[in-house]
Design a protein around this motif. Structure first.
Motif: not given
Lengths: 399, 399, 399, 399, 399
Positions: E214-231
């Motif tokens: 659902d749509v909340s999974f899309l939010l998750y995917a976006l935030i996950d990608t943003m967090v991964d930018r830290f590495f």
């Protein structure tokens, strides 16, 4: 004549060097100040190799040959009566029934090498293998584990406490393990300890509050006595701290720094014991347990206050010790700088004068060398330059 | 002539050395600056030897011979009426009934040596042995212990507070113990204290809020007055801090460092009292208790605000004191470095010049020595070298 | 001729000394850099003497003679209508009924010396004595006290907030006290403040969200404006911090250290205000209260975010300021060491050379003194030794 | 003759310089002390590029060509029986039913490159894609994730633990992942590890407590063994710490500082593993879960105690290491200052003497030069001045 | 001849001075090392002037003339189908109905200057004025605000996240704002960002997990990608840290200190973003919300693990950076002390020798000057004294 004096200067110089070297050598092996330099040992835990199963099963408790039998003391009492006995044959003793009048039975074991005795007790009172292991380990942090009642085994509270002891080689913490049942207390300890004697003496007195109360009050009395042991040791540390603070403010030297470090190391050890003791007592005071009476918990509140005071003192002493160390460093730096300053001032005054003297030692034609009063003028100039410098330095606040 | 001047130089030099030594000697015993160097004493707790049972039973309270009787004051009041009396015979007083009109009875005891009086009160009001011990101890941390009602004893709140007092030998904290019942307040103190007088004066005034309220409001008024004692002491510390900060920034010297350390030590003591006072008041304000009225708890909220302000100030002053100490260290290091720098510059300029003068003092054949203007040239070279060095140093920002 | 040059050297030297002294003197009273050295004043609380009863009763509020009357402004509004008036006679004003259309009444008092006016308001709105005392005190920490409704008095929320203001003599925090009722807001302040004007202007605009909402939204708007005051001050601090960081990295001097210390002191003050403001807003946002509407609490969430940002910035600036101070210390130490190093190198090169020159100045029979080219050889040796030393130093990385 | 001696001096000087340079060079590449200077590598996480979806779906698990097959071991046991087998064909193995007598099945996989095998297991036991990703990642923090039962998948506990291992290049932490079902435990590991062998040996013994208990007890045994691995490593660190503390107090040199830094870095790594291990075990001990039996949780309490001990030791060692570093810095500063002091004293004594000698080397008319005993008087003055200085220094406590 | 050599010495000396000055000048404006010296800018918040009402009403959103229109992208998808379109006319687009098959609609806006577009979206989806203000602000801390459903407006979750980006001028954090509804996600960003493209690519793939959820999974995917930018950014910092640690241990120089300071500043910035991101993700993972599905919350647990890893790395790097800075300071102090020591030793050896040479340069009658071998004896004495000193120094461990 010149030579003897020369020798004197040389001796003084050699002394200087020697004292310098001596100070340095004082830091190398084989000198008197050695024993002081030895730091407190780094705390360690010796544990069985990884992979050893946790817990000690009854069948693993076998008396190693040549091990001295443990000293087992049994104390039965009720408000009216008290009976103490040394148990020489634990098996026979445990097989016998306890007297009907006995409200509280306290079995105290000294010596953890005698596994046969421990096994007999463990089987009689169905102690948990993990608790047995902790008892024999001797290096547990203070804690209270609740082994809840099952259909076959009554509930027990397993308490590990640590007693602080000042020995020649520094402060040491010794473990005492307790198994608290409804009317029985087992206590296990590696070596004899005066705490037990003191409490036994109080039990002997018929007017003692101990006699009026149940077995958990006995546990309280023992732990209270152990916590009270902190105070004389802290008293002694406070005296060392006061001494070193005074010395540092009056005449700081290198040994003070080492003294402060030793005090800090001692406080570190005390802290490692005091904090879990506080947690332990806090738990005993706060959490209801079938084996702990309300009266006992009220009294544990008092022990808790003592623990808080102990920790408060330890932390205060740590703060003071750090402040003393900081002051030491600042004062020594100040003093060395003062020395360097004065010395450099002396040197600086003479350097221009030496230059002037050097000028008139040149072998070229120098008109002044042929003036009549040049030598007197030279000294006047020297005194003037030196005086000028000194006044400058004094005005600048450098003296 | 040369000799008098020589003497002058020597005197100046000796002065230098003396002042150097004087500064150093100022740190050794027997000099004037001594009293300042004495640090605040390290806080200690003196406690009975380990193994002493906790709590003081009534029968242990025996008046030692030669002990001065305690001063006992009893104040009864209700909104309409107030009566204060000095009690000379506690036993007779306690046997008598309290007047019917009395809504609040406050019995204040000054002097903890007179165990007979304390025993009379303890038996009349059935005080708990642990609370009696804490009362007599005088070194308890501020706390509130609830002794719940049993069938025979009504519930009581046992409160230990500490009053800060500035004495000649530094700030001291004195213990006051309270037993709060439903309409009776007992207070115990080792020595006379103006706090009690102030509150008694307020009770005497018929318009006072104290008269309109119950006994817990009296407890509040006493604790409020004790907390307010912090403020003038903090005021005084803030003045010392401002002074030392100013001195450090203008003209740092070694005594400032010691002043800062003394301020830190004083703040350490205040902090040790203020934090548990805050916890105590927080508990009194927050937790409902049968002996505390709602109005009183609202007023305790006000005391709590004061405690928070006190701690806020203490922590701020600690931060400032640390900052001042840091600044001191940096500024002194800077100043010493400046001195060394200037001195070394002077030395460095003359070292090459001395070398040149030395060259022309050699006894070998040196052509320059036979030139006509070599002496003038020598001085020109010297001035040039010195000027070059000075310019270099100035450009490099070293001057 | 030699003398003029000598004079020049002496002048340069004197300059050096003067500049050294000047720098030192710059730290003593009477020099230009003085005003900069003045530290921020140590924060203090001035409170009534201990023993003064807490709370100010109505009858204690008496207008002192010669005190200027407070400026009272009353604003009534509803979505459709707004009316603002300056109240010259508070008693008459309070006796009159409020207009029916008025949904929100905001009475703002400027000037806390005029006790008569405050008494009139306190009696009309039955304000609690403790709250009145806090209002007049002016030094309270930000907080929200709930005075719950009783049968006679409706519930009220008493809020103390602090407004940050940049003045000539540093950042200051001024207290504003609010009494929030169901449709009335009283606000008290010692001196005029632009925050109130701004909000009044927004009320005047009919499209403003303020007009659509209840009285708690007005409280929100005022506190929001006060929190927003932090940002320009932080902006200014960030600029000072950036400047000093740049200066320290380029050319560290002693004034930078004092600037950093002043910034730290300013941040300390801001922090003392910001943390309790955050707690206050957090409480207003989180805890339901009869006087706070849901809409208002949603908006307080926004203020809470601002408070968190403010604290985040303050803590970040503190970290940066500490880092700058550390860098300053390291860089200055590095620089002084560099100077000392170069100077010592110069000295060291000439010391052996001076020794050699001294040798050939001895008056004993020295064969070299009679060789034909000894002078040239001497210079060759000197250059060789100096070159060798320099190369060594350079290889060793000391240059 | 003079020349050989000159050479000797020059050699000694060159030695000095060389040793100075050598010390410095010891810090540059290519010297023996190099390997010691290499710091522990900075910990890193290598992760897939941002934007890669989280979780690894079954279809993404494809065995890369050339990858060595994983070593899969299956252990089935019940109190009476045990059977261990190496699984060569996972697919066939998973298709077969498990024997009826098997109470606990433990499948252990060594080698995470062989995705085909992992896929087979993942499909059979329906492992969650996120858990598979964490398993293959190898850099997860210790944690326990609960994947709750849905209609199709039974509940599982996914546990990631880390095993500490001392290797040649420093301490390393290796990940082990567990899937705990009701009677099956899957464990995944990158490389062979003795922990597994030890536990397998204990399973083989029929009297082992492992055999009597369920599958969660097996998980406990494995984690217990992994936690126990900390103790020998801490033991070794404590030895290094004791050594370096002794060396620092006896004869501090620069390598000690590097040793302390290496110890600190090692402790930093241990701490990064130990804290989350403690959280993990705390969670396993505290929170009830359908797959964890009560007995197991009692035993996890024991592991928790070990974790607390580990962390207690780590923090204590960190404190000691910091204290040693502080002592090092103070002692080295003290020593250097002592050296400088003695050296400066020597210089200072001779500077005035050199000035006097320079005076009498001037070529002007100096009466003293024509006195008969002036040379002897000169030496007397020299000795007197030097003696006076030395006595001053000694009295001032500078020697 | 002597002059050329003299010149060589002078040049070397000038070089020395120049390099000294150069080093100093390197710190002043206009030199090459300048760009490195520029510190990271002090973080600031630019906010509207105090008194500006919070929240942005719809009518305040007016497109400023000359502002580029925002780029709006709409993505509709369900497991079977996906459709992406660039929206050129937002008003028309929003008026149209969304296709029936669309399970998830994601509207992404790039460019926050185009207020007309934002107003259209805000009115269509009834966004809260405070949320609009935060969206346009661009400097919010990461957070999740819940705007609960009212009768007219459905519930929405307003999420602010920050994306870390490495730019030429240092690491920067850019805000992304999300409005999460039941099946619509609005995202707002100031500038184009690859994160969105990556997720859009994943949506395009029919096998993607995104399409199944659902749509909340899309939010998750976006935030996950943003967090991964830290590495990758942490990876780069770890490399810089490793480099500087190695350099510091081998050959510490002043630039290393600045490098460490820059690393610390970068870590400070990362930390300011990472901690609130962790709080945000923790809240999303933990607290149930009508718009967040269980599956999504399971996946947010994974993101939470990443956040914890990020913070763990940041804190570890900070510890290492501090340790490196400490080591730098100790090593530089050690090195300078070594240099000073060797130099002072050289000076000290020659000072007594110079004195002796001075003695025999006196013009008084000196018997030794008339002895035959006095010159040879002089050299022997010199070598002996120098050798004696050197041996003393070596024995004392000063060499």
């Amino acid at each position: 004549m010149g030579e003897t004096q020369q020798k004197e200067t040389a001796d003084a110089l050699a002394d200087t060097l020697r004292s310098g070297r001596g100070e340095e050598a004082g830091m190398s092996p084989g000198t008197d100040s050695q024993p002081e330099a030895t730091p407190a040992p780094v705390p360690r835990l010796r544990r069985p190799p990884p992979g050893t199963p946790a817990g000690i099963e009854y069948h693993e408790l076998i008396r190693a040959p040549g091990v001295q039998p443990a000293r087992v003391t049994c104390t039965d009492y009720c408000p009216e009566r008290v009976e103490m006995q040394e148990v020489s044959d634990p098996a026979a003793f445990l097989a016998a029934h306890r007297p009907d009048w006995s409200k509280v039975r306290w079995i105290h074991v000294e010596g953890l090498q005698d596994h046969a005795t421990i096994r007999a007790l463990a089987e009689k009172y169905q102690l948990h293998p993990l608790a047995i292991e902790d008892t024999l380990d001797g290096q547990q942090r203070p804690k209270a584990d609740d082994y809840q009642a099952t259909e076959s085994v009554p509930g027990r509270l397993f308490v590990v406490a640590r007693r602080i002891r000042a020995t020649e080689s520094g402060t040491q913490a010794e473990q005492v393990a307790f198994f608290l049942g409804r009317n029985t207390l087992l206590s296990f300890q590696a070596s004899p300890c005066p705490v037990m004697e003191e409490v036994r003496r109080r039990i002997a007195s018929p007017r003692s509050r101990l006699r009026q109360n149940d077995v958990s009050f006995l546990l309280y009395a023992l732990i209270d006595t152990m916590v009270d042991r902190f105070f004389p040791i802290l008293e002694e540390i406070s005296e060392r701290l006061e001494d070193v603070e005074e010395t540092v403010l009056l005449n700081p030297d290198r040994e003070d720094l080492q003294t402060v470090h030793r005090i800090k190391r001692d406080l570190l050890l005390l802290r490692r014991v005091a904090w879990p003791m506080r947690e332990l007592v806090s738990q005993l005071q706060r959490e209801p347990h079938e084996c702990l009476s309300t009266v006992t918990q009220t009294y544990f509140r008092d022990v808790y206050d003592h623990c808080v005071q102990v920790i408060d003192l330890i932390e205060t002493y740590r703060d003071i010790a750090s402040a003393v160390a900081d002051t030491y460093v600042s004062l020594v730096a100040n003093r060395t700088n003062d020395i360097m300053k004065v010395l450099t001032i002396i040197g600086t005054i003479f350097i221009p004068l030496t230059f002037i003297a050097g000028v008139y030692g040149m072998n070229m034609y120098i008109p002044e060398n042929h003036w009549p009063y040049s030598y007197a003028v030279f000294w006047i100039v020297c005194v003037f330059v030196a005086g000028f410098m000194l006044r400058r330095f004094r005005r600048g606040g450098w003296l």
